[in-house]
Design an enzyme around this catalytic site. Structure first.
Site, short mmCIF file in Angstrom:
data_model
loop_
_atom_site.label_atom_id
_atom_site.label_comp_id
_atom_site.label_asym_id
_atom_site.label_seq_id
_atom_site.Cartn_x
_atom_site.Cartn_y
_atom_site.Cartn_z
N ALA A 98 0.84 -1.20 0.00
CA ALA A 98 0.00 0.00 0.00
C ALA A 98 0.87 1.25 0.00
O ALA A 98 1.94 1.28 0.62
CB ALA A 98 -0.92 0.01 1.22
N ILE A 99 0.38 2.25 -0.69
CA ILE A 99 1.03 3.56 -0.76
C ILE A 99 0.03 4.60 -0.26
O ILE A 99 -1.16 4.54 -0.60
CB ILE A 99 1.42 3.91 -2.22
CG1 ILE A 99 2.29 2.82 -2.85
CG2 ILE A 99 2.08 5.27 -2.30
CD1 ILE A 99 3.68 2.71 -2.31
N GLU A 118 -3.32 -12.46 -3.38
CA GLU A 118 -4.69 -12.25 -3.80
C GLU A 118 -4.89 -10.75 -3.96
O GLU A 118 -4.37 -9.97 -3.17
CB GLU A 118 -5.72 -12.75 -2.77
CG GLU A 118 -5.74 -14.23 -2.55
CD GLU A 118 -4.91 -14.61 -1.33
OE1 GLU A 118 -4.53 -13.71 -0.54
OE2 GLU A 118 -4.62 -15.80 -1.18
N ASN A 157 -9.34 -4.08 -8.57
CA ASN A 157 -8.15 -3.26 -8.30
C ASN A 157 -7.19 -3.34 -9.50
O ASN A 157 -6.12 -3.95 -9.44
CB ASN A 157 -7.47 -3.71 -7.00
CG ASN A 157 -6.45 -2.70 -6.53
OD1 ASN A 157 -6.01 -1.83 -7.27
ND2 ASN A 157 -6.05 -2.84 -5.27
N TYR A 177 1.37 -5.75 -10.50
CA TYR A 177 1.86 -7.11 -10.34
C TYR A 177 2.19 -7.75 -11.68
O TYR A 177 3.21 -8.44 -11.82
CB TYR A 177 0.87 -7.95 -9.55
CG TYR A 177 0.67 -7.44 -8.14
CD1 TYR A 177 1.75 -7.16 -7.31
CD2 TYR A 177 -0.60 -7.21 -7.63
CE1 TYR A 177 1.57 -6.66 -6.03
CE2 TYR A 177 -0.79 -6.73 -6.34
CZ TYR A 177 0.30 -6.45 -5.55
OH TYR A 177 0.12 -5.97 -4.28
#
Length: 149
Positions: free
Chosen positions: A74-75, A107, A112, A119
């Protein structure tokens, strides 16, 4: 990519910043207790992304024998779009290679697209779908693997 970023190991002083980023990034955030317990989890490896003295992102995974499972990346919303996600994934890959990990999985919410693109850019492939995985809205999870570390 901004050269002001640096990757550091997560430590106890990082937890409150990580919790804040988690709460801003995920519909269901990990709790303070869950994040703190990762410090004592011998299978867990976490990194933080810093810009100057501020933590602006984090990523973590569990190492199990020769495989790894990414738990979170997360950012902070104010720091997105500057390559921080790439730096975190690359840092996790370096840890995996050092630990002789040969495959890594995760996952991700099917909606998203930014994360899925991140990824895929790093060699992950969509392998299957876990229906109704997320408790908050019943959304499917896309299971991704990178077996070419």
């Amino acid at each position: 990519m901004n050269s002001d970023f640096k990757i550091c190991p997560m430590d106890k002083s990082s937890i409150k910043s990580i919790l804040n980023i988690s709460e801003l990034s995920f519909p269901i955030s990990w709790s303070l207790e869950s994040l703190e317990s990762e410090l004592d989890n011998k299978f867990a490896k976490y990194v933080v992304l810093k810009k100057g003295d501020s933590i602006v992102g984090y990523g973590g995974m569990w190492l199990i024998i020769d495989e790894s499972h990414i738990t979170n990346v997360a950012i902070h919303p104010d720091a997105r779009g500057h390559g921080g996600g790439d730096l975190i994934v690359e840092a996790l890959f370096r840890i995996c290679r050092k630990q002789k990990v040969t495959a890594i999985t995760l996952e991700v919410r099917s909606s998203n697209f930014l994360a899925i693109n991140l990824y895929e850019k790093h060699g992950f492939e969509k392998v299957s779908v876990r229906p109704h995985y997320y408790e908050d809205n019943g959304e499917d999870a896309v299971i991704m693997w990178n077996r070419n570390l």
